[in-house]
Scaffold this motif. Structure first.
Motif, PDB file in Angstrom:
ATOM      1  N   ILE A  22     136.246 -67.170  -1.057  1.00  0.00           N
ATOM      2  CA  ILE A  22     135.401 -66.536  -2.065  1.00  0.00           C
ATOM      3  C   ILE A  22     136.272 -65.642  -2.935  1.00  0.00           C
ATOM      4  CG2 ILE A  22     134.736 -64.574  -0.608  1.00  0.00           C
ATOM      5  CD1 ILE A  22     131.952 -64.747  -1.917  1.00  0.00           C
ATOM      6  N   TYR A  23     135.991 -65.661  -4.206  1.00  0.00           N
ATOM      7  CA  TYR A  23     136.719 -64.808  -5.151  1.00  0.00           C
ATOM      8  C   TYR A  23     135.909 -63.551  -5.408  1.00  0.00           C
ATOM      9  CZ  TYR A  23     139.747 -68.779  -6.119  1.00  0.00           C
ATOM     10  OH  TYR A  23     140.634 -69.804  -6.006  1.00  0.00           O
ATOM     11  N   LEU A  24     136.374 -62.439  -4.869  1.00  0.00           N
ATOM     12  CA  LEU A  24     135.726 -61.156  -5.122  1.00  0.00           C
ATOM     13  C   LEU A  24     136.460 -60.438  -6.240  1.00  0.00           C
ATOM     14  CD1 LEU A  24     135.075 -59.890  -1.482  1.00  0.00           C
ATOM     15  CD2 LEU A  24     133.441 -60.934  -3.050  1.00  0.00           C
ATOM     16  N   ARG A  25     135.717 -59.627  -6.958  1.00  0.00           N
ATOM     17  CA  ARG A  25     136.306 -58.808  -8.010  1.00  0.00           C
ATOM     18  C   ARG A  25     136.554 -57.403  -7.451  1.00  0.00           C
ATOM     19  NH1 ARG A  25     132.026 -57.857 -11.500  1.00  0.00           N
ATOM     20  NH2 ARG A  25     130.776 -58.263  -9.677  1.00  0.00           N
ATOM     21  N   TYR A  26     137.379 -56.663  -8.136  1.00  0.00           N
ATOM     22  CA  TYR A  26     137.665 -55.282  -7.763  1.00  0.00           C
ATOM     23  C   TYR A  26     136.359 -54.506  -7.614  1.00  0.00           C
ATOM     24  CZ  TYR A  26     140.120 -50.798  -7.823  1.00  0.00           C
ATOM     25  OH  TYR A  26     140.613 -49.567  -7.483  1.00  0.00           O
ATOM     26  N   TYR A  58     126.750 -59.774   1.922  1.00  0.00           N
ATOM     27  CA  TYR A  58     126.933 -59.469   0.501  1.00  0.00           C
ATOM     28  C   TYR A  58     126.904 -60.785  -0.259  1.00  0.00           C
ATOM     29  CZ  TYR A  58     129.072 -57.703  -3.785  1.00  0.00           C
ATOM     30  OH  TYR A  58     129.323 -57.372  -5.096  1.00  0.00           O
ATOM     31  N   MET A  59     126.160 -60.826  -1.334  1.00  0.00           N
ATOM     32  CA  MET A  59     125.992 -62.056  -2.128  1.00  0.00           C
ATOM     33  C   MET A  59     125.528 -63.212  -1.238  1.00  0.00           C
ATOM     34  SD  MET A  59     129.111 -61.780  -4.959  1.00  0.00           S
ATOM     35  CE  MET A  59     130.174 -62.794  -3.988  1.00  0.00           C
ATOM     36  N   ASN A  60     124.601 -62.900  -0.328  1.00  0.00           N
ATOM     37  CA  ASN A  60     124.022 -63.896   0.591  1.00  0.00           C
ATOM     38  C   ASN A  60     125.055 -64.554   1.496  1.00  0.00           C
ATOM     39  OD1 ASN A  60     121.333 -63.568  -0.341  1.00  0.00           O
ATOM     40  ND2 ASN A  60     121.855 -64.798  -2.132  1.00  0.00           N
ATOM     41  N   LYS A  61     126.150 -63.867   1.744  1.00  0.00           N
ATOM     42  CA  LYS A  61     127.187 -64.397   2.626  1.00  0.00           C
ATOM     43  C   LYS A  61     127.552 -63.316   3.644  1.00  0.00           C
ATOM     44  CE  LYS A  61     131.530 -66.914   2.365  1.00  0.00           C
ATOM     45  NZ  LYS A  61     131.215 -68.249   2.795  1.00  0.00           N
ATOM     46  N   LYS A  62     127.761 -63.727   4.885  1.00  0.00           N
ATOM     47  CA  LYS A  62     128.116 -62.793   5.952  1.00  0.00           C
ATOM     48  C   LYS A  62     129.634 -62.626   5.999  1.00  0.00           C
ATOM     49  CE  LYS A  62     125.775 -63.186   9.739  1.00  0.00           C
ATOM     50  NZ  LYS A  62     125.286 -63.636  11.073  1.00  0.00           N
ATOM     51  N   PHE A  63     130.075 -61.359   6.117  1.00  0.00           N
ATOM     52  CA  PHE A  63     131.489 -61.019   6.213  1.00  0.00           C
ATOM     53  C   PHE A  63     131.722 -60.074   7.382  1.00  0.00           C
ATOM     54  CE2 PHE A  63     130.660 -61.566   1.643  1.00  0.00           C
ATOM     55  CZ  PHE A  63     131.595 -62.530   1.316  1.00  0.00           C
ATOM     56  N   VAL A  64     132.931 -60.110   7.927  1.00  0.00           N
ATOM     57  CA  VAL A  64     133.369 -59.111   8.894  1.00  0.00           C
ATOM     58  C   VAL A  64     134.495 -58.341   8.212  1.00  0.00           C
ATOM     59  CG1 VAL A  64     134.378 -58.686  11.158  1.00  0.00           C
ATOM     60  CG2 VAL A  64     132.724 -60.541  10.857  1.00  0.00           C
TER      61      VAL A  64
END
Length: 106
Positions: A22-26, A58-64
């Motif tokens: 996934i490409y996240l922005r600052y 975040y943005m309908n995606k799970k992160f650790v």
């Protein structure tokens, strides 16, 4: 020279790309921080006074993520299977301790 906080953000964005494709922005990083600070995440592990590991959506995606409370920042993104591996480790450790305790009481 960039600040520690800016270096953490750059590193976190790189790890998000590597581990979640996934490409996240600052600008996304402070949004994830807000979710953690407003208790809209699940605490997985408190590593120290300053560092904790959270599961966050975040943005309908799970992160650790690893959260740095001193800098109020995301230090890195961990693989999604981190929680499962930690649970397996804890289960195995407890099982071994129970077995040793049982053997010592025989």
């Amino acid at each position: 020279m960039a600040s520690k906080k800016k270096c953490q953000i750059k590193h976190a964005i790189k790890r998000a790309k590597e581990r979640y494709n996934i490409y996240l922005r600052y600008e996304d990083i402070p949004e994830i921080v807000k979710l953690i600070q407003s208790e809209q995440s699940t605490l997985i592990l408190k590593k120290s006074i300053r560092v904790s590991i959270h599961e966050v959506i975040y943005m309908n995606k799970k992160f650790v993520v690893v959260f740095d409370s001193l800098r109020e920042n995301i230090a890195t993104f961990l693989p999604l299977n981190f929680k499962r591996k930690l649970d397996e480790f804890n289960d195995n450790f407890l099982r071994e301790m129970e077995e040793k305790d049982y053997e010592n009481n025989i």
